[in-house]
Design an enzyme around this catalytic site. Sequence first.
Site, PDB file in Angstrom:
ATOM      1  N   SER A 112     -22.257 -25.810  13.413  1.00 50.18           N
ATOM      2  CA  SER A 112     -22.512 -24.428  13.003  1.00 50.18           C
ATOM      3  C   SER A 112     -23.215 -23.614  14.077  1.00 50.18           C
ATOM      4  O   SER A 112     -22.958 -22.418  14.235  1.00 50.18           O
ATOM      5  CB  SER A 112     -23.332 -24.414  11.715  1.00 50.18           C
ATOM      6  OG  SER A 112     -24.596 -25.015  11.904  1.00 50.18           O
ATOM      7  N   VAL A 115     -21.079 -21.486  16.368  1.00 52.25           N
ATOM      8  CA  VAL A 115     -20.571 -20.220  15.839  1.00 52.25           C
ATOM      9  C   VAL A 115     -21.684 -19.187  15.801  1.00 52.25           C
ATOM     10  O   VAL A 115     -21.441 -17.986  15.950  1.00 52.25           O
ATOM     11  CB  VAL A 115     -19.944 -20.430  14.447  1.00 52.25           C
ATOM     12  CG1 VAL A 115     -19.351 -19.131  13.908  1.00 52.25           C
ATOM     13  CG2 VAL A 115     -18.861 -21.501  14.513  1.00 52.25           C
ATOM     14  N   ALA A 139     -21.211 -26.132   7.235  1.00 49.90           N
ATOM     15  CA  ALA A 139     -21.286 -24.916   6.418  1.00 49.90           C
ATOM     16  C   ALA A 139     -21.606 -23.683   7.252  1.00 49.90           C
ATOM     17  O   ALA A 139     -21.023 -22.609   7.048  1.00 49.90           O
ATOM     18  CB  ALA A 139     -22.322 -25.098   5.312  1.00 49.90           C
ATOM     19  N   GLU A 143     -20.004 -19.789   7.299  1.00 49.26           N
ATOM     20  CA  GLU A 143     -20.733 -18.569   6.921  1.00 49.26           C
ATOM     21  C   GLU A 143     -21.057 -17.693   8.122  1.00 49.26           C
ATOM     22  O   GLU A 143     -20.980 -16.460   8.039  1.00 49.26           O
ATOM     23  CB  GLU A 143     -22.004 -18.939   6.165  1.00 49.26           C
ATOM     24  CG  GLU A 143     -23.033 -19.680   7.001  1.00 49.26           C
ATOM     25  CD  GLU A 143     -23.942 -20.579   6.194  1.00 49.26           C
ATOM     26  OE1 GLU A 143     -25.063 -20.813   6.661  1.00 49.26           O
ATOM     27  OE2 GLU A 143     -23.545 -21.063   5.116  1.00 49.26           O
ATOM     28  N   GLY A 291     -22.287 -33.041  17.068  1.00 53.03           N
ATOM     29  CA  GLY A 291     -22.237 -34.329  16.382  1.00 53.03           C
ATOM     30  C   GLY A 291     -22.284 -34.184  14.878  1.00 53.03           C
ATOM     31  O   GLY A 291     -21.724 -33.254  14.303  1.00 53.03           O
ATOM     32  N   ALA A 332     -16.752 -45.759  19.024  1.00 55.73           N
ATOM     33  CA  ALA A 332     -15.687 -45.405  18.076  1.00 55.73           C
ATOM     34  C   ALA A 332     -14.471 -46.312  18.253  1.00 55.73           C
ATOM     35  O   ALA A 332     -13.765 -46.604  17.280  1.00 55.73           O
ATOM     36  CB  ALA A 332     -15.297 -43.939  18.244  1.00 55.73           C
ATOM     37  N   VAL A 333     -14.222 -46.774  19.484  1.00 57.55           N
ATOM     38  CA  VAL A 333     -13.135 -47.733  19.717  1.00 57.55           C
ATOM     39  C   VAL A 333     -13.381 -49.002  18.908  1.00 57.55           C
ATOM     40  O   VAL A 333     -12.464 -49.568  18.302  1.00 57.55           O
ATOM     41  CB  VAL A 333     -13.002 -48.053  21.220  1.00 57.55           C
ATOM     42  CG1 VAL A 333     -11.999 -49.191  21.447  1.00 57.55           C
ATOM     43  CG2 VAL A 333     -12.570 -46.811  22.002  1.00 57.55           C
ATOM     44  N   SER A 334     -14.639 -49.445  18.861  1.00 56.36           N
ATOM     45  CA  SER A 334     -14.964 -50.678  18.134  1.00 56.36           C
ATOM     46  C   SER A 334     -14.684 -50.553  16.639  1.00 56.36           C
ATOM     47  O   SER A 334     -14.424 -51.550  15.969  1.00 56.36           O
ATOM     48  CB  SER A 334     -16.429 -51.066  18.370  1.00 56.36           C
ATOM     49  OG  SER A 334     -17.324 -50.279  17.581  1.00 56.36           O
ATOM     50  N   LYS A 337     -11.542 -45.982  15.483  1.00 58.83           N
ATOM     51  CA  LYS A 337     -11.429 -44.535  15.309  1.00 58.83           C
ATOM     52  C   LYS A 337     -10.863 -43.841  16.550  1.00 58.83           C
ATOM     53  O   LYS A 337     -10.404 -42.707  16.471  1.00 58.83           O
ATOM     54  CB  LYS A 337     -12.800 -43.950  14.959  1.00 58.83           C
ATOM     55  CG  LYS A 337     -13.351 -44.495  13.644  1.00 58.83           C
ATOM     56  CD  LYS A 337     -14.808 -44.148  13.427  1.00 58.83           C
ATOM     57  CE  LYS A 337     -15.335 -44.821  12.154  1.00 58.83           C
ATOM     58  NZ  LYS A 337     -16.782 -44.595  11.963  1.00 58.83           N
TER      59      LYS A 337
END
Length: 371
Positions: A112, A115, A139, A143, A291, A332-334, A337
Amino acid sequence: MSTNEAAASQEDIALAQGAVLVKSCQVPDGSIPIRGFDFSTASGPDFSLSAILSSYMSTGFQATHLAQAIQQVNQMLSLRDTPLTCDDDEKLFPYPEGRQKRSCTIFLGYTSNLVTSGLREVLRYCVQRNLVDCIVTSAGGIEEDLIKCLKPSYLGTFTMDGAKLRSNGMNRAGNVLIPNDNYCAFEDWLMPILDECLVEQEEKHLNWTPSKLIQRLGERIGDESSILYWAAKHRIPVFCPALTDGSLGDMLYFHSVKSSPGLRVDIVEDVRHINTIAVKSFKTGSIILGGGVVKHHINNANLMRNGADHTVYINTGQEFDGSDSGAQPDEAVSWGKVKPSAGAVKVHAEATLVFPLLVAETFAKHEGHKD
């Protein structure tokens, strides 16, 4: 110096040289010599940004990581432009729904605060030109985009006094100031739309999800400066699994108090939707700025297809606390993903500094070639 002392000294030197001057192995073929941009050889004062960024691959440190990220995104775009090779039945089953099926589905995630910053306009460009296929944000990413269509935020400093700002009705996000009046304007705009959504829920039995609600808000804002306006126009789904964690959640709370029965928002239908997008995609690419839930929601959707084919992270998180936010791509490889072959890269940098540079060398250049 005695003969014994001289001999000992020579032995010491030989030992030190052996430790310091260890023989190097053969440098592998294709190794890149370190060299940065040479301003003295630039052709005049009007050298290009592209020329500087092209030197980043051989500069080292995070400059090299940014250059690798640029390569990854350009590979995503090139693959996305490749004509589909599948039967007609498969082409008739496109994901995301309502969009042309592509050879590579590009997921874009952003937190957020981005933005809240001026990065909103850079993100909007990518969405306006229909260059991404699926968005995940928090969120505030919903908004803040809508609120900026109603009232602006302002530049402040990181060191402004919090108590004084509070007494003046000013909210600080980093060095950005957001007047409380902005949220009042947001409430005035949003509440009638929520009323309509409730009527549709009760009379038409419409099952609202975060992405359906966001699509409606994008349709209603009617402002071409908005990310969500263009996402709605191009039918790019925007997922927000933490929809209530912000001002939008405050408004849903206020609305629920005055409405009985209240508006229901189904997150299960949305998780099925985003996971199906990943599963039904031929290839996927992920560009994740920041993140938290944004990063993990995209990665977890790609787990359903045994990993994303291309992945770029841009964030300042560190992995030493075990957080998903700071985790390297190899973690993330483990989990399955990110594919081991993905060539995934993390740029350790604050996104407002480097994402515009990445867009200049990828999305913008891609569109320039088409024009």
